[in-house]
Every structure is written in C-alpha cells, then in structure tokens.
Design a protein around this motif. Structure first.
Motif, mmCIF file in Angstrom:
data_model
loop_
_atom_site.group_PDB
_atom_site.id
_atom_site.type_symbol
_atom_site.label_atom_id
_atom_site.label_comp_id
_atom_site.label_asym_id
_atom_site.label_seq_id
_atom_site.Cartn_x
_atom_site.Cartn_y
_atom_site.Cartn_z
ATOM 1 N N ALA A 1 6.599 -1.209 -1.299
ATOM 2 C CA ALA A 1 5.196 -1.050 -1.691
ATOM 3 C C ALA A 1 4.270 -1.696 -0.679
ATOM 4 O O ALA A 1 3.237 -1.123 -0.296
ATOM 5 C CB ALA A 1 4.966 -1.653 -3.077
ATOM 6 N N ARG A 2 4.634 -2.897 -0.235
ATOM 7 C CA ARG A 2 3.762 -3.567 0.730
ATOM 8 C C ARG A 2 3.723 -2.825 2.057
ATOM 9 O O ARG A 2 2.697 -2.845 2.759
ATOM 10 C CB ARG A 2 4.227 -5.016 0.917
ATOM 11 N N GLU A 3 4.774 -2.139 2.406
ATOM 12 C CA GLU A 3 4.802 -1.352 3.635
ATOM 13 C C GLU A 3 3.984 -0.072 3.501
ATOM 14 O O GLU A 3 3.283 0.330 4.430
ATOM 15 C CB GLU A 3 6.250 -1.004 4.005
ATOM 16 N N ILE A 4 4.077 0.582 2.340
ATOM 17 C CA ILE A 4 3.454 1.891 2.164
ATOM 18 C C ILE A 4 1.974 1.797 1.824
ATOM 19 O O ILE A 4 1.151 2.585 2.333
ATOM 20 C CB ILE A 4 4.197 2.687 1.063
ATOM 21 N N LEU A 5 1.596 0.872 0.974
ATOM 22 C CA LEU A 5 0.218 0.843 0.471
ATOM 23 C C LEU A 5 -0.764 0.395 1.551
ATOM 24 O O LEU A 5 -0.440 -0.446 2.383
ATOM 25 C CB LEU A 5 0.124 -0.085 -0.743
ATOM 26 N N PRO A 6 -1.978 0.938 1.522
ATOM 27 C CA PRO A 6 -2.996 0.504 2.474
ATOM 28 C C PRO A 6 -3.302 -0.985 2.341
ATOM 29 O O PRO A 6 -3.031 -1.620 1.318
ATOM 30 C CB PRO A 6 -4.220 1.350 2.092
ATOM 31 N N ASP A 7 -3.877 -1.535 3.387
ATOM 32 C CA ASP A 7 -4.065 -2.980 3.473
ATOM 33 C C ASP A 7 -4.952 -3.558 2.374
ATOM 34 O O ASP A 7 -4.821 -4.733 2.029
ATOM 35 C CB ASP A 7 -4.688 -3.346 4.827
ATOM 36 N N ASP A 8 -5.874 -2.755 1.839
ATOM 37 C CA ASP A 8 -6.790 -3.299 0.837
ATOM 38 C C ASP A 8 -6.331 -3.026 -0.597
ATOM 39 O O ASP A 8 -7.126 -3.108 -1.529
ATOM 40 C CB ASP A 8 -8.220 -2.782 1.048
ATOM 41 N N VAL A 9 -5.048 -2.747 -0.766
ATOM 42 C CA VAL A 9 -4.453 -2.590 -2.094
ATOM 43 C C VAL A 9 -3.435 -3.706 -2.291
ATOM 44 O O VAL A 9 -2.512 -3.861 -1.488
ATOM 45 C CB VAL A 9 -3.769 -1.220 -2.252
ATOM 46 N N GLU A 10 -3.600 -4.476 -3.346
ATOM 47 C CA GLU A 10 -2.710 -5.593 -3.609
ATOM 48 C C GLU A 10 -1.452 -5.122 -4.324
ATOM 49 O O GLU A 10 -1.468 -4.125 -5.050
ATOM 50 C CB GLU A 10 -3.443 -6.630 -4.476
ATOM 51 N N VAL A 11 -0.359 -5.835 -4.114
ATOM 52 C CA VAL A 11 0.889 -5.606 -4.840
ATOM 53 C C VAL A 11 1.008 -6.677 -5.916
ATOM 54 O O VAL A 11 0.927 -7.874 -5.632
ATOM 55 C CB VAL A 11 2.111 -5.647 -3.911
#
Length: 352
Positions: free
Chosen positions: A249-259
């Motif tokens: 998830a941290r790799e795929i999601l854009p930088d301004d989306v928190e996990v």
C-alpha cells in the motif's frame, strides 16, 4: 506476486499539496467516539458481527452519546446500508419529522458540531447528491472498498451483500471525489482475496485519488472471524500477509494518502511496530468505548500505544477527522470549516 507501484512514496516525503506525509517519527490517531443510528442493514456479509435488526436511535440518544465524548474530537456516525427499507425505521423518521434518513443524519451532525465534535459519516454506498447533502455537517466521510474481486460476490464473504459489488463501491468513492468530500476507504485482508486482488484494489483507490485528490487515508484491515457468522471458522490472515499488504500500500498509494492500521486488530505490540516500520503512520479512530465492528477487540488507552511507539522512537499525535490539506473553503462548507478550526484550536487532547 507484486506488480510495480502506481506512485512512489516515502515516509518523509512532501505531497504536492505541501503536506509533509508521515512527518518523521510521528504516528497519528483520531480521538473518537461512535454513534450508531441503527444496526439494521439490508445486506448480510459473511463476516459481519455488526448488523442486526434495531430501531432508529432518537435524537435524544445522539445527544447522550455526544455528552459522554469528553476528550474526543470525532464522532464516527456508523450504520448499516439500505436502512430506509425497514418499515420500523421509516416510521420513526416520520415521527421525528424527517423526510429521509439523510435529513436525520444532518440533524444528528449539527448536534455533534454544536458540542465540538466533528462528524465522520460512514453509511455505505452513496451518490454525489447524497454526499453533497451530508457535507453540510460532515467534514469527512468514509466507506471501505474492501476488494475489487468480483469472485467474492459468489463466496461467503459477499454472496448476500450486493452492496459490496466492486463497481458500486468504486462508484461511491468516485462520487465522493466529485462532491469534494475528504474520504477514508480501505481494503479487508483475508476474506478470500489474494495478493493480486489486493494490488488491484489499492491501484483502483490510487487512480481515483489521482483523479479527484480526495482520499485522506487507506485502512489495511485484517479480517477477524466472529462467532455465529458464516465465516466464523475461516482463519485470519497471517501477520506476514498483513505486513506485506501495508508495504505494498505504501508503495502504490500517492504520497498524500496515509496508510492506516487499526491497532486493536493487531494485538501484539511488536507486530504493531512492524507495521509502522512497513509504512503505516496512522492508527485511525481510538475510542474509550468498544469497537462496534469488531466488538471483541477493544482499543487500549492512547497512552499505552504512545509508550510503545516512544520506545521505538515515534510520537503518537492526535489529529482531526479531516486532514490539514482539506481545511479550506475548496473542500469544506463555511459552517464545517469554522467548526473544524475551533476544534483544532482547542487545547491538546490528553493521551491518558
């Protein structure tokens, strides 16, 4: 199998909006209480311990909930889907003077705002008109995508829950984007999907966020079996599966989306820290009361999580239900923006 990421991310990167994602050494959470208008739901997921026939809560019950929310900033307003299909609920709506469930929720939301609480509404699939109706009292809203796997519609997980159609869930997330609603979504891990399905689900969320810019956070939620449900004997996912999903998830999601990870569903302190190390930097809503979705999995006091994190070099920090980059007139109506500013300016929330 893990395909390449949609967008590169790093725990200390800065988003295009100027927000420092996952400020180095910080894990956030939302001090929260839950109000449930009704447990009634027109559908039946195979893992659900929430849904059961229940009347619609009167406004006085909402007031009582909000009055015991000392120290909280958020009220999660959570119910089943399709509640107006139940005659008993329609009857109470009429008795209380409401034309619809949405009108009732607006009244509930105003009562929360009056008490210094910020509503976060999660009632399932909605269209753009409904989102625009509710955003007059709710600075953020949410709904779990769960999975984009169509195969689960014929399995125990979703065979009696047409509301979990991937097309319907994705349409709801898109509708929230068009309505400019700061949004929380997420995936369930261990309900019959595989890693390729999880990658596809996360990519779908990333694509919608890149189009609309509205996804605040994505929850990586491990499946928990509950007695009395069709999936009671299905084992939960392995910790390594959950850790790997956070990492993906941290790799795929854009930088301004928190996990986000729910810390009460990861009972081992070392495991929680491993998920933080994998890229999760938010613990979601932590309540002094029970988790109504997972009633056997209580949260610990924030001070306990804070102590664990401090020992590993992290600070646990409270946040609002709506993230800082959305605290402006582009995203929030004036009344809600004012309320959010007032809550943000209030004294710090104790971790006790």
């Amino acid at each position: 199998m893990h395909a390449g990421p949609t967008a590169n991310a790093h725990p200390s990167s800065v988003s295009p909006s100027g927000r420092a994602l996952s400020e180095k050494g910080v894990v956030t959470y939302s001090p929260s209480i839950t109000f449930i208008p009704t447990h009634s739901c027109a559908f039946a997921c195979g893992y659900c311990a929430f849904a059961r026939p229940s009347p619609l809560a009167r406004l006085a019950e909402a007031d009582a909930c909000f009055d015991r929310a000392a120290g909280c900033r958020e009220v999660l307003i959570l119910s089943g889907e399709g509640v107006e299909r139940f005659p008993a609920i329609r009857e109470i709506l009429e008795e209380e003077g409401f034309k619809s469930y949405l009108d009732y929720l607006v009244a509930v939301g105003r009562r929360a705002l009056d008490r210094g609480l910020l509503p976060h509404i999660n009632i399932g699939n909605l269209d753009e008109t409904a989102f625009r109706h509710l955003k007059i009292v709710s600075p953020s809203m949410g709904m779990m995508l769960e999975t984009t796997s169509e195969e689960l519609l014929s399995e125990d997980a979703h065979r009696r829950a047409a509301c979990k159609s991937p097309a319907a869930r994705l349409a709801t997330i898109a509708a929230a984007g068009r309505a400019k609603v700061p949004f929380t979504t997420g995936i369930l891990v261990g309900i019959g999907e595989n890693e390729a399905d999880r990658v596809a689900s996360l990519r779908s969320i990333a694509e919608l966020h890149l189009r609309y810019g509205h996804v605040q956070e994505v929850i990586i939620q491990p499946f928990t079996p509950h007695p009395g449900t069709p999936m009671a004997d299905v084992p939960p996912p392995s910790f390594e599966t959950v850790r790997r999903t956070v990492e993906i998830a941290r790799e795929i999601l854009p930088d301004d989306v928190e996990v986000q990870i729910p810390p009460n569903l990861v009972p081992d302190p070392a495991a929680r820290l491993a998920l933080v190390a994998a890229g999760a930097r938010d613990f979601g809503g932590i309540s002094p009361e029970q988790d109504f979705i997972n009633p056997d999995e209580r949260w610990l006091a924030p001070a306990v999580y804070a102590g664990e994190l401090a020992a590993a070099g992290f600070e646990l920090r409270p946040r609002l239900t709506v993230y800082p980059q959305f605290l402006n007139p582009e995203w929030l109506v004036p009344e809600v923006l004012h309320s959010a500013a007032m809550v943000a300016a209030a004294r710090a929330v104790p971790l006790g």
